[in-house]
Every structure is written in C-alpha cells, then in structure tokens.
Design a protein around this motif. Structure first.
Motif, PDB file in Angstrom:
ATOM      1  N   UNK A 175       2.099  -6.359  -7.492  1.00 46.50           N
ATOM      2  CA  UNK A 175       1.190  -5.229  -7.658  1.00 46.50           C
ATOM      3  C   UNK A 175      -0.123  -5.490  -6.922  1.00 46.50           C
ATOM      4  N   UNK A 176      -0.703  -4.433  -6.394  1.00 52.62           N
ATOM      5  CA  UNK A 176      -1.993  -4.524  -5.706  1.00 52.62           C
ATOM      6  C   UNK A 176      -3.103  -4.525  -6.750  1.00 52.62           C
ATOM      7  N   UNK A 177      -4.085  -5.396  -6.548  1.00 51.44           N
ATOM      8  CA  UNK A 177      -5.253  -5.420  -7.421  1.00 51.44           C
ATOM      9  C   UNK A 177      -6.282  -4.396  -6.915  1.00 51.44           C
ATOM     10  N   UNK A 178      -7.354  -4.266  -7.639  1.00 58.12           N
ATOM     11  CA  UNK A 178      -8.442  -3.379  -7.203  1.00 58.12           C
ATOM     12  C   UNK A 178      -8.995  -3.849  -5.854  1.00 58.12           C
ATOM     13  N   UNK A 179      -9.156  -5.160  -5.705  1.00 57.80           N
ATOM     14  CA  UNK A 179      -9.640  -5.709  -4.423  1.00 57.80           C
ATOM     15  C   UNK A 179      -8.655  -5.394  -3.291  1.00 57.80           C
ATOM     16  N   UNK A 180      -7.366  -5.444  -3.592  1.00 60.48           N
ATOM     17  CA  UNK A 180      -6.351  -5.099  -2.600  1.00 60.48           C
ATOM     18  C   UNK A 180      -6.419  -3.641  -2.206  1.00 60.48           C
ATOM     19  N   UNK A 181      -6.704  -2.783  -3.178  1.00 60.93           N
ATOM     20  CA  UNK A 181      -6.855  -1.345  -2.884  1.00 60.93           C
ATOM     21  C   UNK A 181      -8.089  -1.102  -2.023  1.00 60.93           C
ATOM     22  N   UNK A 182      -9.175  -1.814  -2.311  1.00 58.45           N
ATOM     23  CA  UNK A 182     -10.399  -1.651  -1.525  1.00 58.45           C
ATOM     24  C   UNK A 182     -10.190  -2.111  -0.088  1.00 58.45           C
ATOM     25  N   UNK A 195       0.847  -1.209   0.000  1.00 54.64           N
ATOM     26  CA  UNK A 195       0.000   0.000   0.000  1.00 54.64           C
ATOM     27  C   UNK A 195       0.873   1.245   0.000  1.00 54.64           C
ATOM     28  N   UNK A 196       2.033   1.133   0.595  1.00 48.96           N
ATOM     29  CA  UNK A 196       2.963   2.265   0.631  1.00 48.96           C
ATOM     30  C   UNK A 196       3.744   2.388  -0.680  1.00 48.96           C
ATOM     31  N   UNK A 197       4.139   1.245  -1.273  1.00 42.35           N
ATOM     32  CA  UNK A 197       4.951   1.234  -2.498  1.00 42.35           C
ATOM     33  C   UNK A 197       4.481   0.113  -3.416  1.00 42.35           C
ATOM     34  N   UNK A 198       3.465   0.357  -4.200  1.00 44.73           N
ATOM     35  CA  UNK A 198       2.959  -0.659  -5.122  1.00 44.73           C
ATOM     36  C   UNK A 198       4.010  -0.954  -6.191  1.00 44.73           C
ATOM     37  N   UNK A 199       4.068  -2.201  -6.619  1.00 43.27           N
ATOM     38  CA  UNK A 199       4.987  -2.571  -7.679  1.00 43.27           C
ATOM     39  C   UNK A 199       6.391  -2.889  -7.206  1.00 43.27           C
ATOM     40  N   UNK A 200       6.534  -3.266  -5.951  1.00 43.59           N
ATOM     41  CA  UNK A 200       7.855  -3.610  -5.420  1.00 43.59           C
ATOM     42  C   UNK A 200       8.248  -5.007  -5.871  1.00 43.59           C
ATOM     43  N   UNK A 201       9.542  -5.248  -5.903  1.00 44.35           N
ATOM     44  CA  UNK A 201      10.023  -6.603  -6.197  1.00 44.35           C
ATOM     45  C   UNK A 201       9.904  -7.450  -4.935  1.00 44.35           C
ATOM     46  N   UNK A 202       9.877  -8.749  -5.135  1.00 48.90           N
ATOM     47  CA  UNK A 202       9.807  -9.677  -4.011  1.00 48.90           C
ATOM     48  C   UNK A 202      11.000  -9.456  -3.086  1.00 48.90           C
ATOM     49  N   UNK A 203      12.181  -9.255  -3.653  1.00 50.79           N
ATOM     50  CA  UNK A 203      13.365  -9.067  -2.805  1.00 50.79           C
ATOM     51  C   UNK A 203      13.270  -7.780  -1.985  1.00 50.79           C
ATOM     52  N   UNK A 204      12.710  -6.719  -2.550  1.00 52.05           N
ATOM     53  CA  UNK A 204      12.543  -5.465  -1.790  1.00 52.05           C
ATOM     54  C   UNK A 204      11.537  -5.636  -0.649  1.00 52.05           C
ATOM     55  N   UNK A 205      10.463  -6.361  -0.915  1.00 49.78           N
ATOM     56  CA  UNK A 205       9.485  -6.629   0.148  1.00 49.78           C
ATOM     57  C   UNK A 205      10.169  -7.419   1.257  1.00 49.78           C
ATOM     58  N   UNK A 206      10.945  -8.417   0.873  1.00 48.26           N
ATOM     59  CA  UNK A 206      11.664  -9.227   1.849  1.00 48.26           C
ATOM     60  C   UNK A 206      12.615  -8.403   2.698  1.00 48.26           C
ATOM     61  N   UNK A 207      13.314  -7.463   2.077  1.00 49.65           N
ATOM     62  CA  UNK A 207      14.227  -6.594   2.827  1.00 49.65           C
ATOM     63  C   UNK A 207      13.474  -5.747   3.835  1.00 49.65           C
ATOM     64  N   UNK A 208      12.353  -5.186   3.422  1.00 50.56           N
ATOM     65  CA  UNK A 208      11.576  -4.327   4.327  1.00 50.56           C
ATOM     66  C   UNK A 208      11.033  -5.103   5.522  1.00 50.56           C
ATOM     67  N   UNK A 209      10.648  -6.364   5.281  1.00 52.25           N
ATOM     68  CA  UNK A 209      10.017  -7.155   6.335  1.00 52.25           C
ATOM     69  C   UNK A 209      10.979  -8.136   7.011  1.00 52.25           C
ATOM     70  N   UNK A 210      12.245  -8.125   6.608  1.00 51.95           N
ATOM     71  CA  UNK A 210      13.240  -9.047   7.155  1.00 51.95           C
ATOM     72  C   UNK A 210      12.789 -10.506   6.956  1.00 51.95           C
ATOM     73  N   UNK A 211      12.284 -10.795   5.761  1.00 57.44           N
ATOM     74  CA  UNK A 211      11.842 -12.144   5.424  1.00 57.44           C
ATOM     75  C   UNK A 211      12.608 -12.646   4.210  1.00 57.44           C
TER      76      UNK A 211
END
Length: 144
Positions: free
Chosen positions: A98-105, A49-65
């Motif tokens: 990427x977030x879908x419309x349902x994800x945005x809702x 929701x903060x940064x749509x279109x992130x790579x899996x590796x970037x999400x992992x870095x942010x969440x330490x996963x």
C-alpha cells in the motif's frame, strides 16, 4: 558450416535494444535523483499509483520481476516511508503493498517525469510511441 556473420555485433537484435534501454534509463537519472528514487523503485511506484494495494506477486507480474528482485526494492521503498507491506489476514503467505501518504505526495512530483523524458530524447513523440508499441508486441509474443 556456421557463419561468423551471426556473431557480428551489428547483426544482433539484442544489442540495439540494450543500448536504447540503457540510454533512456540514463535519461531518468537526474529526474529520479530529485525524487530520491532509482528507476526500478519508480517503476514499482507507478504500478502502485495506478493500483494501490496490489500483492507482491501481481507487482512482479506487471514488471516482469521475480520476488527475489522485488522484495529488496519494496524494503527500500518501505524504509523511505513510501509504502507499507501487510500480510493478508485470509492467507498470510500473500503480502499486499500500500502507498503511504508520503508515497501519494511523491506522485504529484513525479507527474512531470514522463514529459521531461520525452523532451530530453529529442525524438519525435510519434516515433517513440511506434517504438513502444512495436516492443510491446514483441514482448507479448515472447511471453505467450
């Protein structure tokens, strides 16, 4: 000679952190159940929701996963119709999310969760902020 004092539960740094993490995460359960999400799924969605279109590796870095933990989470979110995963055209090894419309809702429904959590702790919000800042400083030091 080693001291058995080191092995007492009351002398451990990790134990109170474990308990508070477990307790606070438990506070999320009823609110996230209403959204049909787990806490780790909620974390992923907050990042997106903060940064749509992130790579899996970037999400992992942010969440330490690592990707082994993150990939099943992403598959479940995709099965729920909240996200889509796409391989980058320039480098197919890289997967973008990427977030879908349902994800945005879902975002509008989730906006009230943080306030509900703070209210349900019955702890002074300033104390919670100081705790958060202190823990973030420790994490930063550990990750350096």
């Amino acid at each position: 000679m080693e001291s058995s004092e080191n092995l007492k539960l009351e002398n451990q740094i990790c134990f109170p952190l474990y308990v508070i993490a477990k307790e606070i995460t438990g506070l999320y359960r009823p609110f996230l159940d209403e959204l049909d999400m787990t806490y780790p799924q909620y974390l992923v969605m907050m990042v997106l929701w903060e940064h749509d279109g992130m790579t899996v590796s970037c999400i992992g870095e942010k969440l330490y996963l690592d990707s082994g933990t993150l990939t099943p989470l992403l598959k479940r979110l995709e099965a729920k119709g909240l996200i889509t995963r796409q391989r980058k055209k320039e480098d197919e090894r890289v997967v973008e999310v990427f977030i879908t419309e349902a994800g945005q809702q879902l975002k509008s429904k989730a906006c009230s969760v943080p306030e509900k959590i703070v209210n349900s702790t019955k702890v002074d919000p300033e104390d919670l902020m100081r705790l958060k800042e202190s823990v973030q400083n420790i994490i930063k030091t550990l990750k350096e």
